[in-house]
Design an enzyme around this catalytic site. Sequence first.
Site, PDB file in Angstrom:
ATOM      1  N   GLU A 165       2.448  -1.702   1.797  1.00 31.67           N
ATOM      2  CA  GLU A 165       1.693  -1.767   0.544  1.00 31.67           C
ATOM      3  C   GLU A 165       1.778  -3.190  -0.017  1.00 31.67           C
ATOM      4  O   GLU A 165       2.196  -4.117   0.666  1.00 31.67           O
ATOM      5  CB  GLU A 165       2.240  -0.755  -0.471  1.00 31.67           C
ATOM      6  CG  GLU A 165       3.717  -0.883  -0.789  1.00 31.67           C
ATOM      7  CD  GLU A 165       4.247   0.288  -1.597  1.00 31.67           C
ATOM      8  OE1 GLU A 165       3.531   1.277  -1.780  1.00 31.67           O
ATOM      9  OE2 GLU A 165       5.414   0.201  -2.033  1.00 31.67           O
ATOM     10  N   ASP A 175       6.907  -5.785  -9.515  1.00 31.59           N
ATOM     11  CA  ASP A 175       5.552  -6.136  -9.063  1.00 31.59           C
ATOM     12  C   ASP A 175       4.944  -7.292  -9.869  1.00 31.59           C
ATOM     13  O   ASP A 175       3.857  -7.174 -10.424  1.00 31.59           O
ATOM     14  CB  ASP A 175       4.624  -4.920  -9.151  1.00 31.59           C
ATOM     15  CG  ASP A 175       5.190  -3.687  -8.486  1.00 31.59           C
ATOM     16  OD1 ASP A 175       5.766  -3.820  -7.395  1.00 31.59           O
ATOM     17  OD2 ASP A 175       5.069  -2.588  -9.060  1.00 31.59           O
TER      18      ASP A 175
END
Length: 328
Positions: A219, A51
């Site tokens: 997401e 991420d």
Amino acid sequence: MRCGFSPRMQLAFLSGIFLAFVAVCHAATAGTAATAVVGPGKVTGDTSVHDPTICKDGSGKYWLFSTGVGLEIRTSTDRTAWTKVGLVWPNGASWTDKYTGTSNGALWAPDCTWLNGQFYLYYAASSFGSQNSAIFFAKSTTGLPGSWTNEGLVTSTSSSNNYNAIDPNLIIDNGKWYLSLGSFWTGIKLMTLSSSTGKPSSSSVTSLAQRTANNGAIEASVIYKHSNFYYLFTSWDNCCQGTSSTYNIRVGRSSSVSGPYVDQAGVALTSGGGTLVLGTHDNIVGPGGQDVFDDNDGPILVYHYYTSSGNWLGINRLDFSSGWPVVV
């Protein structure tokens, strides 16, 4: 009767074969080039991340923040060679424990913005499969480990909500601040923030994207403005399973930051739409958890991916010349 060709006829015949061969090879090569997927750009150093988010400070130095206990910090002077320099919270972040469910647990999916001489960092605290989640906010003038000020809770969710407060992304548009967020459940949401506090200025929540396929697996939202459109990037399907990961990066666009967003085929993102930007290819598995930022050479896509040896940083330029982002 003897059959044969004159030398001139033989040369013409062989030349014809050669030209036909070149034409076939060119067609085959052109077809391959048109469908090939560009691999991640070259990076070196400590590049095992999840991420990732990158921002560039006033001196031109790159700062990469990523998921991990204390939130990991890496720096680079050229966007290629990366060095891990420490943690945002080297002494832990006890205020997140009630959401991670453990003492000094991993913090997720930071989002970095450099603005007016300061770093603004949004990040999430949760545990897998839980809506007991929260987004927090921090600031620093240097970006260095231990220099960060905890600005506190931004928003949170519980099982009484129909969405999940993780994966924050800040977009500033004409001086107005917005935060996109969300994972699974009813998908991606948008909140309006106060530019002075960095926290919600309204209780209103706008829906931007939702899926029903694969248990609603969407997401890691990022909103990026290019030309006259806002582009909403998301990660679909399943992260964090090594080479079994099925993550892939999707996009839709809108003429307004708050939507409605549609994909290249005109399907609304709130109805499961999403044009593929980057998926598994060659030995690159499950790219996702992305960020998009502007650099001197144009829009830059940042993401993680898996190989048999681990999880790694991916960086590519994006070409918007068609009106839709293409990895180059």
